[in-house]
Motif scaffolding. Structure first.
Motif, PDB file in Angstrom:
ATOM      1  N   SER A  25      86.310  -3.776  53.906  1.00  0.00           N
ATOM      2  CA  SER A  25      85.240  -4.652  54.594  1.00  0.00           C
ATOM      3  C   SER A  25      86.276  -5.582  55.375  1.00  0.00           C
ATOM      4  O   SER A  25      85.506  -6.163  56.416  1.00  0.00           O
ATOM      5  CB  SER A  25      84.503  -5.371  53.382  1.00  0.00           C
ATOM      6  OG  SER A  25      83.731  -4.587  52.870  1.00  0.00           O
ATOM      7  N   LYS A  26      87.232  -5.942  54.807  1.00  0.00           N
ATOM      8  CA  LYS A  26      88.183  -6.992  55.654  1.00  0.00           C
ATOM      9  C   LYS A  26      88.483  -6.595  56.942  1.00  0.00           C
ATOM     10  O   LYS A  26      88.581  -7.635  57.868  1.00  0.00           O
ATOM     11  CB  LYS A  26      89.466  -6.980  54.930  1.00  0.00           C
ATOM     12  CG  LYS A  26      89.503  -8.413  53.952  1.00  0.00           C
ATOM     13  CD  LYS A  26      90.815  -8.562  53.662  1.00  0.00           C
ATOM     14  CE  LYS A  26      90.803  -9.329  52.260  1.00  0.00           C
ATOM     15  NZ  LYS A  26      92.171  -8.954  51.388  1.00  0.00           N
ATOM     16  N   GLN A  27      88.564  -5.317  57.237  1.00  0.00           N
ATOM     17  CA  GLN A  27      88.971  -5.076  58.624  1.00  0.00           C
ATOM     18  C   GLN A  27      87.896  -4.322  59.620  1.00  0.00           C
ATOM     19  O   GLN A  27      88.060  -3.790  60.619  1.00  0.00           O
ATOM     20  CB  GLN A  27      90.351  -4.060  58.735  1.00  0.00           C
ATOM     21  CG  GLN A  27      90.267  -2.855  57.494  1.00  0.00           C
ATOM     22  CD  GLN A  27      89.400  -1.674  58.090  1.00  0.00           C
ATOM     23  OE1 GLN A  27      89.531  -1.449  59.267  1.00  0.00           O
ATOM     24  NE2 GLN A  27      88.505  -1.003  57.216  1.00  0.00           N
ATOM     25  N   ALA A  28      86.737  -3.914  58.675  1.00  0.00           N
ATOM     26  CA  ALA A  28      85.714  -3.326  59.362  1.00  0.00           C
ATOM     27  C   ALA A  28      84.881  -4.199  60.670  1.00  0.00           C
ATOM     28  O   ALA A  28      85.219  -5.402  60.825  1.00  0.00           O
ATOM     29  CB  ALA A  28      84.462  -3.209  58.399  1.00  0.00           C
ATOM     30  N   HIS A  29      84.464  -3.594  61.349  1.00  0.00           N
ATOM     31  CA  HIS A  29      83.648  -4.087  62.684  1.00  0.00           C
ATOM     32  C   HIS A  29      82.567  -4.976  62.113  1.00  0.00           C
ATOM     33  O   HIS A  29      82.464  -6.008  62.503  1.00  0.00           O
ATOM     34  CB  HIS A  29      82.848  -2.941  63.446  1.00  0.00           C
ATOM     35  CG  HIS A  29      83.891  -1.991  63.972  1.00  0.00           C
ATOM     36  ND1 HIS A  29      84.679  -2.725  65.121  1.00  0.00           N
ATOM     37  CD2 HIS A  29      84.317  -0.672  64.163  1.00  0.00           C
ATOM     38  CE1 HIS A  29      85.643  -1.528  65.459  1.00  0.00           C
ATOM     39  NE2 HIS A  29      85.278  -0.593  64.696  1.00  0.00           N
TER      40      HIS A  29
END
Ligand code: WT7
Length: 651
Positions: A25-29
């Motif tokens: 989630s942290k790096q997701a769009h």
């Protein structure tokens, strides 16, 4: 919706929830359900602003648009004044940054490999585009594509897009008859094909099929033949030219044709509830915007991804998520030609390990087949590169979903079950992997801007937990624009159930948390191993056989294929049922349509059960095929003996 009830029960008990892994989630769009809801609300409250913004972000427009949407139900025009070119958006746009980045990692079934960079792909596309022009192909002309899963299939599509020609890909598994039917309907003047392709260690005789089809394709001017399998390639017809010879000496550059947003991009034939396949027409701007956007969001693309969608370019998944979506995003995409289990049951897993694939997008029927083959095959390979798994084509049963997640994804990869159709052009209902807590077997929620609603036949929303019909109640950019050559059929098929609202043909329900669960088709379309077939199509192939009087084809639940085809056949007088005749009929259907339409079971009957008005009682036949005691009221049966006889014929 008789079959549907059974499935509803089995998924109603499903209550496992898998939140997205925190690191993902942290790096997701899109990182949270709050983000998702914000986008959803934005899109719902001001669709023109939402889609206009997306369109400007996703695409390079040579000429900007002023009008986002012109909606005269049921006809939509999107990004009206804009001009663009899809080949430019897939290739040229990337060349400054990604010229040497692999666009396609190809693996042929026999094990041959090619690595094609964006720079190289652009050259190949331009050469073929120039070659097509030299054959007289102009903007708006239709070009057929009947190729195996080789890089040239993508090159062919992009070359058409480059010059504004409209491609119509016919799946290589379709027969000569199916090919000429589609080519004639599309009015194609050029066909791109190959000597053959590899499948399960044998050659699919594409050129031979083309030769058989050619006498029936009067409007066909040229057939371009690629050498793939190395069969001795004799250009048996004066209309045939060799691919190599055509592109040789062509210029590496080709000025893109800047087409209007609503210029047709492709026609793709798909089965409907009547006999003749429908030519679903997609146009340029809207289709491109939504395939580009959904590929990035649903697969959460990153620059270093190695993305593998296993679909054939003959289906819409191959159009949107093998070719256009990934290439518009500048990602590296894997292309595999052959069968999943050739030469062994671990071919897929070997490919994932070899290319360090990060994303896998495949079909439930394949997942179920792998599950049956055993865990030892995937376990032999290092698949730690995978970070996301996708599913498409039919409802995925929770068992298969769990196996996919645990055994293929090592328990760490989010699974996105993506619902959409040839007609929708792009994914419509799907988790966003960094945001949506998933439930095994549910496609979860509609994407922002997609108004998928479950209604009854009067248009009322159905209460949660109850089954209804799935509609899309507002237009979306990648919606089909018409049925090619049959505008009335477009209206009749999709907008007659409730005026102005797109009817999907699927049943669905929501659960207590609002998750969407797809329940399968409610029309006479069946989904056999992820392939869409019209029962009427198979029936008309059967009755075209000299010994057949009547035929009714229905689906029966099948563990592996999702649905299996059962044909009830009555014979003309003087013909006796026999197992040889069963075989002959099955082969006949394969020849008329293609191997995917071969019935799994043929049952001879004295007569077919009909209503007093003469309609075949399909629901009843479905029950008979599934071995169920029919719950249906049979008093309307023309002849109760018919049913009794059908039951007795159970083997
Ligand atoms: C039909 C469309 C969309 C690409 C492949 C098929 C079924 C598709 C799902 C899913 C449940 C699904 C529907 C739909 N379908 N994806 N994730 N869950 N059902 O395209 O050949 O146009 O078939 O496939 O029944 O109507 P298609």
């Amino acid at each position: 919706m008789a079959e549907t009830q059974h499935e509803i029960k089995s998924v109603l008990t499903e209550n496992r929830v898998f939140p997205p892994p925190e690191a993902f989630s942290k790096q997701a769009h899109i990182r949270s359900m709050e983000d998702y809801r914000r986008l959803w609300d934005e899109a719902a409250s001001n669709p023109e602003k939402y889609w206009g913004d997306r369109a400007r972000e996703e695409l390079y427009w040579k000429e900007p648009f002023q009008t986002v949407l012109d909606w005269k139900p049921p006809h939509a025009r999107w990004f009206v004044e804009g001009r663009t070119n899809l080949a430019y958006n897939c290739l040229d746009r990337h060349l400054a940054k990604r010229r040497d980045k692999p666009a396609i990692l190809f693996e042929g079934e026999p094990g041959d490999r090619r690595r094609i960079t964006y720079g190289e792909l652009a050259v190949e596309v331009n050469r073929l585009a120039n070659g097509l022009k030299s054959l007289g192909v102009r903007k708006g002309d239709r070009v057929g594509i009947y190729l195996p899963m080789v890089p040239e299939a993508a090159v062919a599509m992009l070359a058409c897009a480059r010059i504004g020609a409209v491609h119509s890909v016919v799946f290589g598994g379709f027969s000569a008859e199916a090919l000429h039917e589609r080519m004639n309907d599309a009015g194609a003047k050029v066909l791109l094909t190959a000597d053959g392709g590899w499948r399960k260690g044998s050659v699919v005789p594409l050129q031979k099929n083309v030769e058989a089809a050619l006498p029936h394709m009067k409007a066909m001017e040229k057939v371009v033949v690629l050498r793939r399998t190395g069969e001795s390639l004799s250009l048996s017809d004066s209309r045939m030219v060799a691919w190599d010879a055509l592109v040789k000496g062509q210029s590496d550059t080709c000025e893109p044709e800047w087409v209007e947003s609503e210029h047709p991009l492709f026609i793709l034939y798909t089965s409907g509830s009547t006999g003749k396949p429908k030519g679903v027409l997609h146009t340029t701007g809207g289709y491109a915007v939504n395939t580009s956007l959904t590929t990035r969001w649903v697969f959460d693309l990153r620059e270093d991804d190695v993305y593998w969608c296993t679909a054939d370019v003959g289906w819409v998944t191959g159009h949107s998520y093998v070719v256009y979506g990934p290439l518009m995003n500048g990602v590296t995409t894997v292309l595999y030609e052959g069968a999943p289990t050739q030469p062994g049951p671990d071919r897929f897993w070997e490919i994932i390990a070899r290319y360090k694939a990060t994303i896998l997008y495949t079909a439930p029927t394949a997942i179920r087949a792998f599950m049956r083959l055993g865990d030892e095959h995937p376990r032999k390979h290092d698949m730690s590169s995978l970070r996301l798994l996708g599913s498409v084509g039919e409802p995925i049963n929770p068992e298969a979903w769990m196996w996919y997640r645990d055994v293929i994804g090592g328990g760490r990869c989010p699974v996105v079950d993506t619902w959409w159709q040839t007609e929708t052009g792009a994914i419509m209902i799907s988790p966003l992997p960094g945001a949506t807590p998933t439930k095994p077997g549910s496609a979860t929620f509609p994407l922002p801007g997609i108004h998928a609603e479950i209604l009854d036949r009067q248009g009322n929303p159905v209460p949660r937990g109850q089954g209804g019909l799935l509609f899309v109640t507002r237009p979306w950019p990648s919606m089909l624009r018409t049925v090619y050559g049959d505008p009335d059929r477009y209206v009749r098929t999709y907008f007659n159930e409730l005026p102005g609202m797109y009817f999907t043909g699927d049943g669905a329900r929501t659960d207590a948390d609002g998750y969407v669960w797809l329940m399968g088709r409610v029309d006479d379309v069946v989904n056999v191993a992820g392939h869409r077939l019209g029962t009427a199509e198979v029936e008309s192939a059967l009755v075209a056989h000299a010994r057949v009087s009547e035929a009714a084809v229905v689906g029966r639940p099948d563990e592996l294929k999702g649905t299996a085809l059962v044909a009830f056949v009555t014979l003309k007088q003087g013909n006796a049922p026999s197992s040889e005749l069963k075989k002959e009929l099955a082969t006949h259907v394969a020849k008329e349509i293609g191997a995917i339409a071969r019935p799994d079971e043929i049952r001879f009957a004295e007569a077919l059960p009909k209503t007093r008005s003469g309609k075949i009682m399909r629901r009843l036949l479905r029950d008979v095929a599934a071995g169920k005691q029919s719950s249906q009221d049979t008093t309307t049966l023309e002849d109760l003996n018919v049913l009794a006889a059908l039951r007795q014929n159970d083997e």
